[in-house]
Structure formats: structure tokens, C-alpha cells
Design a protein around this motif. Structure first.
Motif, PDB file in Angstrom:
ATOM      1  N   VAL A 179      47.417 107.435  76.301  1.00 58.19           N
ATOM      2  CA  VAL A 179      48.550 107.603  77.210  1.00 58.19           C
ATOM      3  C   VAL A 179      48.225 108.658  78.263  1.00 58.19           C
ATOM      4  N   THR A 205      45.553 107.238  80.634  1.00 56.55           N
ATOM      5  CA  THR A 205      46.138 106.284  81.575  1.00 56.55           C
ATOM      6  C   THR A 205      46.900 106.999  82.677  1.00 56.55           C
ATOM      7  N   SER A 206      47.664 108.018  82.297  1.00 56.39           N
ATOM      8  CA  SER A 206      48.414 108.777  83.290  1.00 56.39           C
ATOM      9  C   SER A 206      47.476 109.452  84.291  1.00 56.39           C
ATOM     10  N   LEU A 246      55.606 102.367  83.647  1.00 58.79           N
ATOM     11  CA  LEU A 246      56.393 103.527  84.090  1.00 58.79           C
ATOM     12  C   LEU A 246      55.978 103.991  85.476  1.00 58.79           C
ATOM     13  N   ILE A 283      50.272  99.713  74.395  1.00 54.92           N
ATOM     14  CA  ILE A 283      50.795 101.036  74.757  1.00 54.92           C
ATOM     15  C   ILE A 283      50.431 101.381  76.198  1.00 54.92           C
ATOM     16  N   ILE A 284      49.207 101.080  76.593  1.00 54.32           N
ATOM     17  CA  ILE A 284      48.783 101.366  77.963  1.00 54.32           C
ATOM     18  C   ILE A 284      49.561 100.496  78.948  1.00 54.32           C
ATOM     19  N   THR A 300      52.862 102.100  79.285  1.00 56.01           N
ATOM     20  CA  THR A 300      52.729 103.329  80.064  1.00 56.01           C
ATOM     21  C   THR A 300      52.574 103.023  81.548  1.00 56.01           C
ATOM     22  N   ALA A 301      51.758 102.017  81.857  1.00 55.15           N
ATOM     23  CA  ALA A 301      51.531 101.643  83.251  1.00 55.15           C
ATOM     24  C   ALA A 301      52.820 101.177  83.915  1.00 55.15           C
TER      25      ALA A 301
END
Length: 253
Positions: A29, A32-33, A127, A120-121, A124-125
């Protein structure tokens, strides 16, 4: 088939992963951010769209594929290497469990871990950018096939490796460079003609391109070639695994 044996191997691997699940989830996470901060903000401010898709959204399939390939290989490689390292592999080989069931348990666990991280990625993306999946069936198909295939490759690496350094050799020095040079963060149309032709020899390009097509219907190569590439990887990996158990390579010594 001995489903209880497959379940036992699978659950053992998943329970081992759960002991570090927070670290396993938080790390991708954060990564990715950071990719979105660096690539999305810095480069995205200079490149608004690629093939009609916003640059921030364009890199999402590449980010997922990067994690999927790395985690599939690493998880499956460590899963089978650890019993070799501790010597418990001989107990497994002497048990009434077929080679197919052993592979299915370890590879299934490795693929499951990488798929969870991929989802999960993706969440997250979402967002950071507006995502659309034009072909959900193809997206899931590429996700599952890639995770399973590269878990098989990781299984092979785990059998081949005789120390912990070798476990990281292929993911770090082979897979990661191929992903970065395979159009994960750019379209090969941006490259000069010579380098476009060179990139076509990168097999990971076809995986990323097909996966990106499932999102945005934008790709660097034909979907047919993408499907052919992942099936080739799958057949090749299965053939090598069959040969390993047939000959006992790195298992009987």
C-alpha cells in the motif's frame, strides 16, 4: 486426489503468511502510494493522457502486474525452499502425497497471496484515480493466470536455489527490470522505432499489455499475442516442474 493433503500444505503456507500479514499488506500500500506520488504527480503533470487514458490511471495495471509477478515468484520460491532448508522436504516426499498435490498446495498458496495483494493495490489505486474495467472477465483471467504461472516459476526457483541469495536473484535482477522495461509505466509508442522493436522481445510486455487492455481497451500488442504469451509461460513452467519431479532434480540430494 488427496484433497486433505493439498489443503494441509495450502493452509500451512497461508498461516505462515498470516503471521506477517500486516507487514505484507502495509508495504504494498505504501509502495503504491509512493508510485502515484512520484509517477502520477511528477510525470503525470507533464503527460496528461496516454492513448486517451489519464496517466495516473494508465500506470495502474503496470503497478498491479509488478507486484503480482514479484510476489508470486517470491512467495512460492520461499514456500518450497524453506522445507528444503530445514530438511522437512524429505518427510513430505515420503508421505502418500503425489507430486501434483504438492505443487498444487504450494503454488496455490503463492498465487493466493499475490492475488490478495493485487486486489489491495487495485483498491488503493482507486483512491487516487478514477478507474474503469472495460472487460472484467479478461481482467480476472489475466490476474489468475499470471499469479498461478509465476507462482509455478517461483516454485522452480525455490527448487533450484541452494541459498537465500539465489531466491532473490531472479525477482530482483530479471523480473523487476523486465517489468519496468515492459511498458508498465509508459506506452512503447513513446519510444523510438528501434527501441520499440527491442521491447517486443520482452515477454513481460505482452502480459502487461493484455492486462491493461482489460481495463481501458488500450494495448501495445494484440490481445491474441498477450493470451499466447501467458499460455506459453504456463505450459513451459508446467513442463519444467514435471521434469523436476520426474528426475528428482535438487530433491533427492
Amino acid at each position: 486426489m488427496n484433497f486433505q493433503a493439498v489443503k494441509s500444505i495450502y493452509m500451512f503456507e497461508m498461516n505462515r503468511w498470516k503471521r506477517t500479514v500486516l507487514q505484507s499488506i502495509i508495504s504494498p500500500v505504501i509502495s503504491t502510494s509512493l508510485y502515484f506520488v512520484v509517477f502520477g504527480a511528477a510525470i503525470g503533470s507533464r503527460i496528461e493522457t496516454v492513448g486517451g487514458v489519464s496517466y495516473g490511471a494508465f500506470i495502474v495495471p503496470g503497478l498491479i502486474m509488478l507486484t503480482l509477478l514479484q510476489q508470486s515468484v517470491s512467495a512460492a520460491a520461499f514456500g518450497i525452499y524453506f522445507p528444503k532448508f530445514t530438511g522437512t522436504i524429505y518427510e513430505l516426499l515420503s508421505a502418500p502425497v503425489s507430486f501434483f498435490e504438492i505443487v498444487l498446495g504450494y503454488v496455490g498458496a503463492g498465487a493466493t497471496k499475490s492475488i490478495i495483494l493485487g486486489v489491495i493495490i487495485l483498491a488503493t489505486a482507486a483512491l487516487f484515480v478514477d478507474l474503469r474495467i472495460a472487460h472484467p472477465f479478461w481482467m480476472i483471467a489475466f490476474l489468475l493466470l499470471t499469479a498461478f504461472t509465476f507462482s509455478l516459476i517461483g516454485f522452480i526457483i525455490g527448487i533450484w536455489a541452494d541459498n537465500f541469495e539465489k531466491l532473490q536473484l531472479v525477482p530482483l535482477l530479471v523480473i523487476t527490470p523486465l517489468v519496468f522495461l515492459g511498458g508498465s509505466f509508459y506506452s512503447i509508442d513513446m519510444l523510438p522505432p528501434f527501441w520499440q522493436n527491442v521491447t517486443l522481445f520482452n515477454p513481460v510486455l505482452y502480459l502487461i499489455s493484455g492486462f491493461r487492455w482489460s481495463f481501458f481497451e488500450v494495448s501495445d500488442v494484440s490481445l491474441v499475442w498477450s493470451v499466447a504469451a501467458i499460455l506459453f509461460f504456463l505450459v513451459a513452467a508446467l513442463s519444467v516442474v514435471w521434469w523436476i519431479f520426474k528426475t528428482g532434480y535438487q530433491l533427492k540430494s
